[in-house]
Design a protein around this motif. Structure first.
Motif, PDB file in Angstrom:
ATOM      1  N   PRO A  76       0.825  -1.211   0.000  1.00 36.81           N
ATOM      2  CA  PRO A  76       0.000   0.000   0.000  1.00 36.81           C
ATOM      3  C   PRO A  76       0.859   1.260   0.000  1.00 36.81           C
ATOM      4  O   PRO A  76       1.909   1.308   0.647  1.00 36.81           O
ATOM      5  N   GLY A  77       0.426   2.277  -0.738  1.00 34.87           N
ATOM      6  CA  GLY A  77       1.197   3.505  -0.852  1.00 34.87           C
ATOM      7  C   GLY A  77       1.481   4.158   0.486  1.00 34.87           C
ATOM      8  O   GLY A  77       2.588   4.640   0.737  1.00 34.87           O
ATOM      9  N   TYR A  78       0.483   4.165   1.392  1.00 34.95           N
ATOM     10  CA  TYR A  78       0.686   4.811   2.685  1.00 34.95           C
ATOM     11  C   TYR A  78       1.741   4.084   3.513  1.00 34.95           C
ATOM     12  O   TYR A  78       2.447   4.698   4.323  1.00 34.95           O
ATOM     13  N   ARG A  87       2.307   6.932  10.989  1.00 31.54           N
ATOM     14  CA  ARG A  87       1.128   6.098  10.781  1.00 31.54           C
ATOM     15  C   ARG A  87       0.502   5.687  12.100  1.00 31.54           C
ATOM     16  O   ARG A  87      -0.728   5.641  12.236  1.00 31.54           O
ATOM     17  N   ALA A  88       1.334   5.407  13.102  1.00 36.12           N
ATOM     18  CA  ALA A  88       0.829   4.970  14.402  1.00 36.12           C
ATOM     19  C   ALA A  88       0.198   6.113  15.184  1.00 36.12           C
ATOM     20  O   ALA A  88      -0.792   5.928  15.894  1.00 36.12           O
ATOM     21  N   ALA A  89       0.742   7.310  15.039  1.00 40.18           N
ATOM     22  CA  ALA A  89       0.295   8.448  15.847  1.00 40.18           C
ATOM     23  C   ALA A  89      -0.763   9.313  15.175  1.00 40.18           C
ATOM     24  O   ALA A  89      -1.441  10.088  15.837  1.00 40.18           O
ATOM     25  N   ASN A  90      -0.896   9.187  13.861  1.00 43.96           N
ATOM     26  CA  ASN A  90      -1.796  10.074  13.135  1.00 43.96           C
ATOM     27  C   ASN A  90      -2.629   9.277  12.138  1.00 43.96           C
ATOM     28  O   ASN A  90      -2.372   9.280  10.939  1.00 43.96           O
ATOM     29  N   LEU A  91      -3.667   8.631  12.644  1.00 40.69           N
ATOM     30  CA  LEU A  91      -4.523   7.810  11.790  1.00 40.69           C
ATOM     31  C   LEU A  91      -5.295   8.664  10.788  1.00 40.69           C
ATOM     32  O   LEU A  91      -5.476   8.272   9.630  1.00 40.69           O
ATOM     33  N   ALA A  92      -5.752   9.831  11.230  1.00 43.85           N
ATOM     34  CA  ALA A  92      -6.511  10.718  10.341  1.00 43.85           C
ATOM     35  C   ALA A  92      -5.629  11.237   9.210  1.00 43.85           C
ATOM     36  O   ALA A  92      -6.047  11.306   8.050  1.00 43.85           O
ATOM     37  N   THR A  94      -2.952   9.777   8.029  1.00 39.86           N
ATOM     38  CA  THR A  94      -2.648   8.651   7.149  1.00 39.86           C
ATOM     39  C   THR A  94      -3.802   8.393   6.184  1.00 39.86           C
ATOM     40  O   THR A  94      -3.592   8.173   4.988  1.00 39.86           O
ATOM     41  N   LYS A  95      -5.014   8.455   6.693  1.00 42.01           N
ATOM     42  CA  LYS A  95      -6.198   8.256   5.850  1.00 42.01           C
ATOM     43  C   LYS A  95      -6.305   9.351   4.802  1.00 42.01           C
ATOM     44  O   LYS A  95      -6.595   9.084   3.628  1.00 42.01           O
ATOM     45  N   GLU A 101      -3.688  10.251  -2.501  1.00 42.17           N
ATOM     46  CA  GLU A 101      -2.882   9.484  -3.447  1.00 42.17           C
ATOM     47  C   GLU A 101      -3.769   8.812  -4.488  1.00 42.17           C
ATOM     48  O   GLU A 101      -3.467   8.813  -5.683  1.00 42.17           O
ATOM     49  N   HIS A 102      -4.876   8.253  -4.058  1.00 37.70           N
ATOM     50  CA  HIS A 102      -5.768   7.578  -4.995  1.00 37.70           C
ATOM     51  C   HIS A 102      -6.401   8.560  -5.978  1.00 37.70           C
ATOM     52  O   HIS A 102      -6.620   8.228  -7.145  1.00 37.70           O
ATOM     53  N   LYS A 103      -6.659   9.768  -5.532  1.00 40.19           N
ATOM     54  CA  LYS A 103      -7.221  10.780  -6.427  1.00 40.19           C
ATOM     55  C   LYS A 103      -6.188  11.243  -7.453  1.00 40.19           C
ATOM     56  O   LYS A 103      -6.534  11.623  -8.570  1.00 40.19           O
TER      57      LYS A 103
END
Length: 222
Positions: A76-78, A87-92, A94-95, A101-103
């Motif tokens: 996965p790109g993320y 990624r662990a500290a900032n879920l929002a 990361t989302k 990226e997909h856009k």
């Protein structure tokens, strides 16, 4: 048509003289490629997270291959581009990065070719102050790779942001911006009113559209 030619055409069309460039990811290749032939138009360069797959040097290619496990590009790109701590500290965050990226993805991720070959000899033609920014936790372009490239660019400076992945500008935007502003300020003597342009991976993917727009405007003006 080679990517740097599109950039040169855009700057000419906009009437921009000397300028500075901030680039990330694939935009770093475009920037260095442009600087090989047009250092006289640049005041300074900042390239972050560049992984130069076109660099035809055995030493670099060996490090590049050893740093990526089989299946890396299918992850996965993320995961590939954001550091584990972020990624662990900032879920929002990361989302949000994943959604952007997909856009941004298109059918042609690479676009046209480069104008120059990439090797130690051509990199030495870059005669403009260049800042290399690496993330200490970057899986795609670890500091070792970027340090090697920077060592072959005259007047280059290397900065490593610890505990950060490939997308340094996303994870630590304030530090990223200030680092670049400080570097550019130190070299603003080269131009009284330097302008700036930002190149990302999307510039490579959108270069065909840029060429179409520019060609249409030139025809209209003529």
């Amino acid at each position: 048509c080679a990517l740097p030619i599109y950039l040169a055409a855009l700057m000419d069309f906009l009437g921009v003289g000397k300028f500075a460039i901030v680039a990330s990811a694939a935009g770093c290749t475009i920037t260095l490629d442009y600087a090989m032939d047009h250092s006289d138009r640049l005041t300074a360069i900042a390239v972050a997270g560049g992984s130069y797959g076109e660099l035809d040097e055995p030493e670099y290619q060996e490090i590049s291959k050893s740093s990526r496990v089989k299946g890396f590009d299918e992850m996965p790109g993320y995961f590939r581009e954001l550091g584990p701590s972020y990624r662990a500290a900032n879920l929002a965050g990361t989302k949000a990065w994943d959604e952007l990226e997909h856009k941004a993805l298109s059918g042609n991720r690479l676009g046209p070719k480069n104008a120059n070959k990439f090797n130690w000899t051509t990199l030495a033609r870059i005669k403009v102050p260049t800042l290399f920014i690496a993330g200490g936790a970057d899986l795609a372009a670890p500091p070792t790779m970027m340090r090697l490239v920077a060592s072959h660019v005259p007047n280059a400076k290397m900065v490593v942001m610890s505990d950060v992945g490939h997308s340094t500008y996303w994870e630590l935007p304030d530090l990223f911006n200030q680092t670049i502003l400080d570097f550019f300020s130190a070299h603003k003597y080269a131009c009284k009113k330097p302008e700036a342009v930002c190149l990302s991976s999307s510039f490579r993917r959108q270069s065909h559209e840029l060429a179409r727009i520019l060609n249409g405007q030139w025809r209209t003006k003529s």
